[in-house]
Design a protein around this motif. Structure first.
Motif, PDB file in Angstrom:
ATOM      1  N   ALA A 126       0.657  -1.194  -0.105  1.00 23.58           N
ATOM      2  CA  ALA A 126      -0.019  -0.058   0.011  1.00 23.58           C
ATOM      3  C   ALA A 126       0.733   1.353   0.115  1.00 23.58           C
ATOM      4  N   VAL A 127       2.210   1.105   0.225  1.00 23.99           N
ATOM      5  CA  VAL A 127       2.992   2.256   0.366  1.00 23.99           C
ATOM      6  C   VAL A 127       3.799   2.279  -0.924  1.00 23.99           C
ATOM      7  N   PRO A 128       3.948   3.351  -1.527  1.00 27.48           N
ATOM      8  CA  PRO A 128       4.473   3.588  -2.835  1.00 27.48           C
ATOM      9  C   PRO A 128       6.105   3.247  -2.835  1.00 27.48           C
ATOM     10  N   PHE A 129       6.632   2.787  -3.626  1.00 33.85           N
ATOM     11  CA  PHE A 129       8.095   2.290  -3.727  1.00 33.85           C
ATOM     12  C   PHE A 129       8.884   3.590  -3.871  1.00 33.85           C
ATOM     13  N   GLU A 130       9.966   4.005  -3.365  1.00 35.90           N
ATOM     14  CA  GLU A 130      10.823   5.036  -3.745  1.00 35.90           C
ATOM     15  C   GLU A 130      12.363   4.476  -3.757  1.00 35.90           C
ATOM     16  N   MET A 131      12.698   4.649  -4.741  1.00 34.20           N
ATOM     17  CA  MET A 131      14.053   4.107  -5.237  1.00 34.20           C
ATOM     18  C   MET A 131      15.303   4.631  -4.166  1.00 34.20           C
ATOM     19  N   PRO A 132      16.005   3.829  -3.323  1.00 30.94           N
ATOM     20  CA  PRO A 132      16.764   4.546  -2.605  1.00 30.94           C
ATOM     21  C   PRO A 132      18.080   5.321  -3.372  1.00 30.94           C
TER      22      PRO A 132
END
Length: 453
Positions: free
Chosen positions: A115-121
């Protein structure tokens, strides 16, 4: 010796087999490289399409695949949300970033709340002195370093771009320095560290809860006033319903002798839960250091007495507290309501376990503790005997007597879903050691031998 099963996409199978061939023992000196055949070189497209987190391979093997596609690749780990990459050539940074972004996204997909959008590290590239192929070749060359008294572990440390050897005495350090030089490794490529010998953790008990879920106490008549932890409830494709715990929690470590397990401080008939049904024997020879007995996991399968219980498949206790260092233990109170239990969503393969990710372990002595995955795929001796466990994983957290056999897992954000990872078996000061669930399964019949859901 464990026979491993592979499920690589057909397109990549020949490529990966080629990588394995390149990584064997070598007598070549520093700076020399075996030239891989053309079939080994993975294109950016193939690397991008590789099923990271789904292909059955350990940390060393997965980095070998990356190294064939990213020239000069020397390791990858997570550090406070950043992806740290070692490269021997700083001019390849942009190319490496493009090729590694989809790989990292797949690796970090496991254990993420959907449910949480993925953010590229953010990537942080650091100067590496050695590429992974060199490190892997040297790692294989010193496989018998455990013949030196006082050697505790052997590892390719992706956080240092070095070979790591753990020793328990100063004399062992001096002997290892000589061993490394004789083996043809550059001394500067090795980090020789003083480490505490790893010990099995099984010597206390806690309260009973019925029917059993993962994370609770179990005991045997031999344990008397000590005990272990129930790892994962599981279905074995031949043996039926049971649970996983540590092999050293059985009466005889390695080999199936029918140890009976109870869920109480003692062995009252109404607390009987099951009988040991599979515990792989130790092997010698092959890749096992001389004078040692080897396995890839400290995992045993206990078959439930179905007239009494079959446990709760896919369920794990949910403590009221979750702790990390500097705390050395956590509260043991759990929510005794079937609505509030952890639920197994997946069984994580080793290719999804990246140094630096947050990993939880649960035990009936210290509760639910978590911390970063510190070391991946290390070979280690166990204090007090000639047992040697290959390719073990380590969390920067505490474990104590009675936590052996406990489940290791990755949480899906703040949800109750978890990915099952392994079984706790040992500890040193502020480090918890565990065997991969995948290796335990392979020792019980191969991929697909057990199901946790």
């Amino acid at each position: 010796m464990t026979h491993r099963t592979w499920s690589l996409p057909l397109l990549l199978l020949s490529c990966f087999t080629g990588v394995a061939g390149v990584m064997g023992c070598s007598e070549e000196g520093e700076g020399s490289h075996a030239s891989p055949p053309p079939s080994v070189a993975l294109s950016a497209e193939r690397l991008r399409d590789f099923a990271w987190g789904e292909v059955a391979m350990d940390a060393n093997e997965q980095f070998a695949v990356i190294a064939e596609a990213v020239p000069g690749f020397g390791g990858l780990y997570m550090d406070q949300g950043q992806a740290v990459v070692f490269l021997t050539d700083p001019n390849t940074v942009e190319k490496a970033k493009v090729m590694l972004e989809p790989v990292l996204a797949r690796m970090l997909a496991w254990g993420r709340d959907p449910a949480v959008p993925f953010e590229m590290p953010e990537f942080r590239f650091e100067q590496g002195r050695y590429d992974w192929n060199e490190l892997y070749r040297w790692y294989e060359t010193i496989g018998d370093v455990f013949s030196v008294p006082g050697v505790v572990l052997r590892d390719i440390d992706e956080t240092k771009n070095r070979i790591r050897i753990g020793v328990s005495t100063e004399e062992a350090r001096r002997q290892v320095e000589k061993y490394v030089t004789t083996a043809g490794l550059p001394v500067e490529a090795c980090v020789i560290e003083n480490v505490e010998p790893v010990r099995f953790t099984s010597d206390t008990l806690r309260d009973r809860w019925w029917p059993p879920v993962a994370g609770l106490q179990v005991s045997t008549p031999r344990m008397a006033h000590s005990g272990c932890t129930l790892g994962w409830n599981a279905n074995h494709f031949v043996l039926g319903r049971g649970f996983l715990t540590a092999s050293h929690c059985t009466d005889t470590q390695g080999g199936t002798e029918g140890t009976t397990f109870y869920q109480s401080q003692g062995w009252l008939p109404f607390d009987f839960v099951g009988t040991e049904a599979h515990d792989a024997p130790y092997y010698t020879g092959a890749d096992c250091p001389s004078g040692r007995r080897c396995r890839r996991s400290d995992v045993a399968f206990v078959r439930y007495d179905t007239t009494r219980t079959t446990g709760r498949l896919g369920k794990m206790a949910m403590p009221l507290a979750r702790c990390q260092l500097p705390q050395t233990s956590c509260g043991l109170d759990i929510i005794q309501n079937t609505t509030f239990l952890y639920q197994v969503a997946n069984s994580t393969l080793p290719s999804a376990l990246l140094a630096g990710i947050d990993v939880d372990r649960m035990g009936r002595t210290t509760g639910q503790m978590h911390g970063p995955l510190t070391y991946t795929c290390i070979d280690t001796d166990v204090a007090g005997d000639n047992f040697h466990l290959k390719c073990q994983y380590v969390i920067a957290t505490r474990a104590a007597g009675g936590d052996s056999g406990g489940p290791v897992f990755v949480r899906h954000g703040t949800t109750s879903n978890v990915d099952a990872v392994g079984i706790t078996w040992g500890a040193t000061d502020e480090l918890a050691y565990f065997s991969l669930l995948w290796d335990g399964e392979n020792e019980m019949g191969g991929s697909g031998a057990i199901s946790l859901q």
